[in-house]
Design a protein around this motif. Structure first.
Motif, PDB file in Angstrom:
ATOM      1  N   PHE A 108      71.542  91.231 -30.925  1.00  0.00           N
ATOM      2  CA  PHE A 108      71.758  91.324 -29.741  1.00  0.00           C
ATOM      3  C   PHE A 108      72.008  92.680 -29.056  1.00  0.00           C
ATOM      4  N   VAL A 109      71.069  93.047 -28.118  1.00  0.00           N
ATOM      5  CA  VAL A 109      70.964  94.362 -27.504  1.00  0.00           C
ATOM      6  C   VAL A 109      71.342  94.365 -25.935  1.00  0.00           C
ATOM      7  N   ASP A 110      71.661  95.367 -25.483  1.00  0.00           N
ATOM      8  CA  ASP A 110      71.904  95.677 -23.954  1.00  0.00           C
ATOM      9  C   ASP A 110      70.539  95.336 -23.110  1.00  0.00           C
ATOM     10  N   SER A 111      69.816  96.119 -23.592  1.00  0.00           N
ATOM     11  CA  SER A 111      68.405  96.039 -22.971  1.00  0.00           C
ATOM     12  C   SER A 111      67.320  96.642 -23.863  1.00  0.00           C
ATOM     13  N   ILE A 112      66.107  95.796 -23.543  1.00  0.00           N
ATOM     14  CA  ILE A 112      64.714  96.429 -24.434  1.00  0.00           C
ATOM     15  C   ILE A 112      64.407  97.626 -23.593  1.00  0.00           C
ATOM     16  N   PRO A 113      64.222  98.812 -24.910  1.00  0.00           N
ATOM     17  CA  PRO A 113      63.745 100.138 -24.211  1.00  0.00           C
ATOM     18  C   PRO A 113      62.157  99.984 -23.880  1.00  0.00           C
ATOM     19  N   LYS A 114      61.932 100.492 -22.675  1.00  0.00           N
ATOM     20  CA  LYS A 114      60.658 100.463 -22.227  1.00  0.00           C
ATOM     21  C   LYS A 114      60.314 101.944 -21.786  1.00  0.00           C
TER      22      LYS A 114
END
Length: 65
Positions: free
Chosen positions: A36-42
């Protein structure tokens, strides 16, 4: 491995995600771990930065040792 961003207030568990994916994909494509992550890096172009996700996966596996 799956990286999941939870919505606020969600109580999804790792087992529920693994079970859901197992029903939808072929047996050899089943996921074994969920992070579970806070956001997907893009990137600026909107592409997912897989190397950042790999770093996150390695860091979390090393912290368990």
């Amino acid at each position: 491995m799956a990286f999941v961003v939870r919505q606020s207030g969600s109580k999804l568990s790792e087992a529920e995600i693994i079970e859901f994916v197992a029903r939808k994909v072929a047996p050899y494509k089943k996921i074994r771990k969920v992070a579970f992550v806070d956001s997907i890096p893009k990137s600026a172009a909107g592409k997912i930065l897989r190397r950042e996700l790999c770093k996150h996966a390695l860091a979390s596996s090393l912290s368990r040792l």
